[in-house]
Design an enzyme around this catalytic site. Structure first.
Site, PDB file in Angstrom:
ATOM      1  N   CYS B  96       0.829  -1.201   0.000  1.00  0.00           N
ATOM      2  CA  CYS B  96       0.000   0.000   0.000  1.00  0.00           C
ATOM      3  C   CYS B  96       0.877   1.271   0.000  1.00  0.00           C
ATOM      4  CB  CYS B  96      -0.927  -0.066   1.205  1.00  0.00           C
ATOM      5  SG  CYS B  96      -2.463   0.777   0.923  1.00  0.00           S
ATOM      6  N   ARG B 129     -11.386   6.403  -4.931  1.00  0.00           N
ATOM      7  CA  ARG B 129     -10.642   5.325  -4.288  1.00  0.00           C
ATOM      8  C   ARG B 129     -11.090   3.980  -4.849  1.00  0.00           C
ATOM      9  NH1 ARG B 129      -7.735   7.272  -0.071  1.00  0.00           N
ATOM     10  NH2 ARG B 129      -7.051   5.217   0.598  1.00  0.00           N
ATOM     11  N   HIS B 194      -3.341  -4.703   0.990  1.00  0.00           N
ATOM     12  CA  HIS B 194      -2.808  -4.194   2.248  1.00  0.00           C
ATOM     13  C   HIS B 194      -2.958  -5.173   3.399  1.00  0.00           C
ATOM     14  CE1 HIS B 194      -6.963  -2.153   3.007  1.00  0.00           C
ATOM     15  NE2 HIS B 194      -6.938  -3.281   3.635  1.00  0.00           N
TER      16      HIS B 194
END
Lengths: 453, 245
Positions: B96, B129, B194
């Site tokens: 990430c 996002r 992540h």
């Protein structure tokens, strides 16, 4: 406008009635309908509140704080509007008002105690300007829905800008919350725990960077997560002097502490579990004091207060079964700390779903300090919910052995497996969409157990 | 048997701790200990210098934007040591924010900041996002397998001529356009997947451990297969639910 308001109120009431008939909680859709009919519905209703409107906001503890506050005020004989079941977005807030209005759109209320979701304040405040806003804490929560804490804090700043007259009652121990009192002429009050209460340092320490200069904050002591007595080494930001100052916190079967305010000291002793409840109780007491001047019967109200669904809610199913909602690392870690304080042999159920209202990302389970349960005299750990497999894996890495872990696909099987464990007490931790069905199951089991089935 | 083992460096858990990165450390450490190897985890916080030559695996996780910038500043002073570590074949997992940090640019909300420029890759801020469960097909471990994870990023990563970590089956990956997810360079893996990537993908964890042993001892060290019941169930659940509905 009066006709529109009336129509909106009627529609809302009807929709609430209808959706309850269908067995739904009926707290959001009816409000949406009312808004469609009369976009000013919330404005027109909330303006009729005679005295003050108090908004409670923050990641954890909103419902408990708001409901205790409402109980304090009701105990003095006032009429209070309260969204007690926790429908805390624009439509839910609207519903709470419309439900209490009469068919002419008239509202008889002295106060309104309204909990509002952090991201919704910016939508609610154009319609309803609170006199006092309580902010409990800001923790990392459902990152896929809310984003990082910074984004939530920005939304709250935008909301506050809409309502410049609103006074703030802040958790002074939380730098993420205390930041709202900086660089402003607004009246701000701070509460906090002014002594090291001996909490252990946990893994989920959030928001340690100074919001103003970026330097890592330093702590004289930590209560939990980022709460504690903090100072920024890079600028002047630090914990403010406390208007409501808590000392001598003791946790055994219940909670006791002292609270100093205006030179007076009050003693609190309550049958609540969990250190975090010190904040919930004191923030509601402080808010009630600020709006009413005094809260004479606070001990009686606290003793009579009935917690909402899954807030350390106790059932009797041949043994005490305690259900608690936890939906983010800070909430889970506090729940685990509370469970660990009980030295009796216990069985534990953990249920986690990943529906949109839970947050679809379950990565945070790896930030929860499940390791801490290992030394907590735990007999059996049952996992359930949609992410039972992830939980099973998480607990394996926390150090539980396979014989201790049981995975159940349905909540009913899980509840049975946990209650039938050898422990003398049973704790159940569940996130948002898991806690409500689990509560129904436990109520049913409690009823059957009372009838000797 | 001599007690072989690895040293794992966890970079800046005080800053980069946003999405359960602790899970990756737990997976690496426990899978060594369960096989009788020794495992040392060193967490590097604040400004202390990092002895990369003493580390066998480096984990660089994700954090919020401010934390990511601060972590980048801390690493800037040791850019050369980190570059040497990677060039020599040191094993590293960058997730990430940590993934972006290694490139030329780092995406921040509405702007782009400078990265460490260790790889010639660059991230730009995207309009929205990318959030959701991810499944990729990857041959990085030598076997063509699926890897499951979760992404939550606004950055759009372009990896140029580097090899991707895998091909996206579900989700967005590097940029939502070219089907690539992550990057592989020598023994470095960078990806937007992540947090707890390793516990659910034990084959990937074991690959990293194997590479680290090979790097450290100059010869392969055999990793006894583990039962991995809970690992397989969590992996299968994710693959079945997210791919097969």
């Amino acid at each position: 406008m009066q006709i529109r308001l009336m129509l909106a109120v009627w529609a809302c009431k009807l929709a609430i009635f209808g959706s309850r008939l269908l067995g739904k909680k009926g707290s959001s859709m009816p409000g949406q309908l009312a808004f469609k009919i009369c976009p000013k519905v919330l404005k027109l209703l909330s303006q009729q509140v005679k005295k003050e409107i108090i908004v409670v906001c923050g990641t954890n503890g909103k419902t408990t704080t708001n409901n205790i506050l409402s109980s304090f005020i009701k105990a003095q004989g006032y009429r209070v509007i309260c969204n007690s079941v926790g429908a805390n977005m624009l439509w839910g807030v609207c519903c709470a008002f419309a439900e209490k209005a009469n068919l002419l759109g008239k509202l008889k209320a002295d106060y309104a105690c309204i909990e509002v979701d952090e991201a919704s304040c910016v939508k609610v405040f154009p319609h309803m300007k609170p006199h006092l806003m309580v902010i409990t804490n800001l923790f990392r929560d459902q990152l896929d829905r809310y984003g990082a804490i910074d984004q939530t804090a920005d939304l709250l700043k935008r909301a506050l800008a809409i309502s410049p007259e609103t006074k703030l009652l802040l958790n002074g121990d939380d730098p993420q919350v205390a930041q709202f009192g900086e660089n402003t002429d607004r009246v701000c009050y701070y509460m906090g725990v002014d002594a090291d209460a001996g909490m252990t340092k946990e893994d989920a320490q959030e928001g340690q960077l100074c919001m103003f200069c970026g330097a890592p904050l330093e702590y004289e002591y930590h209560h939990y997560s980022q709460l504690g007595k903090f100072t920024c080494p890079g600028c002047s930001f630090k914990r403010k002097p406390l208007d409501f100052r808590v000392t001598e916190v003791l946790m055994n079967e219940g909670l006791s502490f002292k609270l100093e305010h205006n030179g007076k000291t009050e003693k609190f002793a309550v049958n609540y579990r969990g250190f975090y409840n010190v904040y919930n109780i004191v923030l509601s007491y402080a808010a009630a004091t600020l709006v009413m001047g005094e809260v004479p019967d606070y001990q009686k109200v606290l003793a009579a207060y009935k917690p909402q669904v899954g807030r350390m809610e106790t059932f009797s199913i041949n043994k005490p079964v305690i259900l608690n909602m936890a939906k983010n690392p800070a909430g889970f870690n506090q729940a685990i700390a509370t469970v660990s304080q009980d030295t009796k042999e216990k069985d534990i159920l953990i249920a986690v779903n990943d529906k949109p209202s839970d947050g679809i990302d379950v990565s945070w389970l790896w930030d929860v300090d499940f390791e801490r349960l290992l030394g907590g005299n735990v007999n059996r750990v049952v996992v359930s919910g949609m992410r039972a497999d992830e939980l099973m894996l998480r607990l394996k890495y926390a150090g539980f052995n396979e014989e201790q872990q049981i995975k159940c696909r349905t909540l009913k099987e899980a509840a049975d497996a946990a209650v039938n464990g050898a422990g003398s007490v049973c704790y159940m931790l569940a996130n948002y969409t898991a806690v409500f069905p689990l509560q129904e199951i436990l109520k049913d089991m409690e009823g059957k157990s009372a009838h000797g089935e | 048997m001599e007690n072989k083992g690895l040293t794992i460096g966890h970079l800046f858990p005080d800053l980069l701790n946003m999405y359960g990165d602790k899970g990756n450390i737990l997976a690496l450490r426990n899978r060594l200990l369960w096989r009788g190897f020794s495992a040392e985890v060193i967490a590097f916080e604040k400004e202390e210098p990092i002895p990369f030559d003493k580390l066998d695996i480096v984990l660089l996780g994700g954090g919020d934007e401010k934390a990511q910038l601060l972590a980048g500043q801390r690493l800037q002073g040791q850019r050369k040591e980190l570059l040497d570590y990677i060039e020599k074949g040191g094993v590293m997992l960058a997730l990430c924010g940590g993934y972006e940090m290694l490139g030329r640019t780092v995406s921040q909300e509405n702007e782009t900041a400078m990265g460490l420029n260790i790889l010639d890759i660059c991230a730009e801020a995207g309009a929205n996002r990318f959030i959701g469960n991810v499944v990729i097909q990857s041959a990085v471990t030598g076997e063509d397998t699926k890897i499951v994870g979760f992404e939550n990023h606004s950055g759009r990563m372009n990896i140029g001529n580097y090899k991707p970590f895998g091909k996206v089956i579900l989700g967005h990956g590097n940029n939502g356009e070219d089907g690539n997810c992550g990057v592989v360079y020598k023994n470095l893996i960078g990806t937007y997947l992540h947090g707890p990537l390793l516990p659910k993908n034990p084959h990937l964890t074991d690959y990293l451990l194997g590479q680290a042993f090979l790097q450290k001892y100059g010869e392969p060290v055999s990793l006894t297969p583990l039962a991995d019941v809970a690992e397989k169930e969590a992996y299968d659940y994710a693959v079945n639910r997210f791919i097969n509905g």
